[in-house]
Design a protein around this motif. Structure first.
Motif, PDB file in Angstrom:
ATOM      1  N   ARG A  90     -54.158 -14.897 -22.100  1.00  0.00           N
ATOM      2  CA  ARG A  90     -53.800 -16.176 -21.482  1.00  0.00           C
ATOM      3  C   ARG A  90     -55.061 -16.732 -20.828  1.00  0.00           C
ATOM      4  O   ARG A  90     -55.996 -15.977 -20.527  1.00  0.00           O
ATOM      5  CB  ARG A  90     -52.682 -15.993 -20.451  1.00  0.00           C
ATOM      6  CG  ARG A  90     -53.038 -15.011 -19.343  1.00  0.00           C
ATOM      7  CD  ARG A  90     -51.898 -14.885 -18.352  1.00  0.00           C
ATOM      8  NE  ARG A  90     -52.301 -14.045 -17.222  1.00  0.00           N
ATOM      9  CZ  ARG A  90     -51.683 -14.033 -16.049  1.00  0.00           C
ATOM     10  NH1 ARG A  90     -50.613 -14.805 -15.847  1.00  0.00           N
ATOM     11  NH2 ARG A  90     -52.089 -13.260 -15.064  1.00  0.00           N
ATOM     12  N   CYS A 231     -48.175 -14.853 -21.533  1.00  0.00           N
ATOM     13  CA  CYS A 231     -48.446 -14.866 -20.105  1.00  0.00           C
ATOM     14  C   CYS A 231     -47.741 -13.674 -19.479  1.00  0.00           C
ATOM     15  O   CYS A 231     -46.605 -13.354 -19.825  1.00  0.00           O
ATOM     16  CB  CYS A 231     -47.961 -16.157 -19.465  1.00  0.00           C
ATOM     17  SG  CYS A 231     -48.636 -16.341 -17.806  1.00  0.00           S
ATOM     18  N   CYS A 233     -46.900 -13.385 -16.324  1.00  0.00           N
ATOM     19  CA  CYS A 233     -46.209 -13.664 -15.060  1.00  0.00           C
ATOM     20  C   CYS A 233     -44.737 -13.240 -15.167  1.00  0.00           C
ATOM     21  O   CYS A 233     -44.194 -13.135 -16.265  1.00  0.00           O
ATOM     22  CB  CYS A 233     -46.310 -15.145 -14.702  1.00  0.00           C
ATOM     23  SG  CYS A 233     -45.458 -16.259 -15.845  1.00  0.00           S
ATOM     24  N   CYS A 264     -46.660 -20.608 -12.073  1.00  0.00           N
ATOM     25  CA  CYS A 264     -47.749 -19.839 -12.682  1.00  0.00           C
ATOM     26  C   CYS A 264     -48.808 -20.834 -13.175  1.00  0.00           C
ATOM     27  O   CYS A 264     -48.498 -21.754 -13.925  1.00  0.00           O
ATOM     28  CB  CYS A 264     -47.215 -19.016 -13.842  1.00  0.00           C
ATOM     29  SG  CYS A 264     -48.520 -18.256 -14.816  1.00  0.00           S
ATOM     30  N   CYS A 267     -49.230 -20.575 -17.376  1.00  0.00           N
ATOM     31  CA  CYS A 267     -48.228 -21.075 -18.341  1.00  0.00           C
ATOM     32  C   CYS A 267     -47.335 -22.158 -17.739  1.00  0.00           C
ATOM     33  O   CYS A 267     -46.468 -22.694 -18.428  1.00  0.00           O
ATOM     34  CB  CYS A 267     -47.391 -19.921 -18.875  1.00  0.00           C
ATOM     35  SG  CYS A 267     -46.275 -19.222 -17.649  1.00  0.00           S
TER      36      CYS A 267
HETATM   37 ZN   LIG Z   1     -47.251 -17.482 -16.593  1.00  0.00          ZN
END
Ligand SMILES: [Zn+2]
Length: 287
Positions: A90, A231, A233, A264, A267
């Protein structure tokens, strides 16, 4: 015929004291830049940083993740790519001002590259080098030279319409042979790799490209790894961050905004936590 892409290949040059890597990205790169509205030059540099981070994570000898961050006084205040040993990538760029610049110098200005390595088991560690070379590939090679004392050369490519990026790496392996032999092998492999043309790296499968470059060498290929945009997260990671905030502050944020929300930056997913979800943190004051 379509080229197999979003793949990272690692290989050893048998009898030549060196290893190599080749990464070719299309979809993963496009997905990373699609989330944000970046100027073209920024897309290109971010793509180079994604390809570079793939090459770097593939040098890890353990499970874990790497974050490569560029920061400076140029139009981009910082650029960051984060990836793990499974080649989940990412990335993001933050602009301080609008820019139509291209390349490391024009976009980052005077700055540093910070490489943070977080093994799944063990302590994280960080290396910092000045961005005092003309391009990202040379700055990364400089990082290996300073931080690990391993001769390394890196090549990074992007195509004209920002749909593909690619990179290659040649790195010396420490072994018992004389330093002179090792370095001449390294130089030889770098010269061969130097003959890659951008149109080849974007139009040939890894096997064909490696054959074209190194058909006189003994190349031992490892299992290719696929590279994906993903991602890392999660709600859980947000809650870990929230647990660091004092109960009184959480109560006041909820009173003001109805919930605690976190977005986040990679993303752009927003996580929202209302009072019942945070009761655990609010009702058990820390000491
Ligand atoms: Zn994210």
């Amino acid at each position: 015929m379509t080229v197999k892409t979003d793949v990272l290949n690692r290989y050893l040059f048998d009898g030549k004291h060196a290893r190599g890597e080749l990464v070719q990205l299309t979809k993963a790169y496009q997905e990373i830049i699609a989330l944000h509205e970046y100027p073209l030059g920024v897309q290109a540099l971010l793509g180079e940083l994604v390809a570079a981070t793939c090459l770097l994570t593939a040098t890890l000898k353990f499970e874990g993740e790497i974050t490569v961050q560029l920061q400076g006084n140029g139009p981009i205040s910082y650029m960051s790519v984060n990836g793990d040993d499974k080649q989940n990538m990412r990335g993001i760029a933050r602009l301080a001002e609008p820019t139509d610049g291209k390349g490391l110098r024009a976009l980052i200005g005077n700055g540093t590259m910070v490489i943070t390595i977080r093994p799944e088991k063990g302590e994280p560690y960080q290396g910092v080098v000045a961005l005092d070379k003309d391009n990202l590939a040379d700055c990364l090679a400089h990082y290996f030279e300073v931080s690990e004392q391993i001769p390394t050369k890196i090549w990074l490519f992007n195509n004209a319409d920002n749909t593909q990026v690619a990179g290659s790496l040649i790195q010396l392996l420490p072994d018992s042979d004389s330093k002179e032999t090792q370095l001449s092998d390294f130089e030889h492999l770098c010269q061969l790799t130097n003959t890659i043309k951008a149109e080849e790296i974007f139009s040939l499968d890894a096997e064909d490209l490696l054959y074209r470059l190194y058909h006189q060498e003994e190349v031992r290929l490892f299992e290719p790894q696929s590279v994906n945009y993903q991602c890392s997260c999660s709600e859980e990671k947000c809650l870990t961050a929230i647990s660091q905030v004092s109960p009184s502050e959480l109560t006041s944020i909820i009173a003001e905004q109805g919930c605690v929300s976190m977005t986040c930056e990679y993303c752009l997913t927003t996580y929202k936590f209302d009072e019942p979800k945070l009761a655990h943190f609010i009702n058990e004051p820390k000491h």
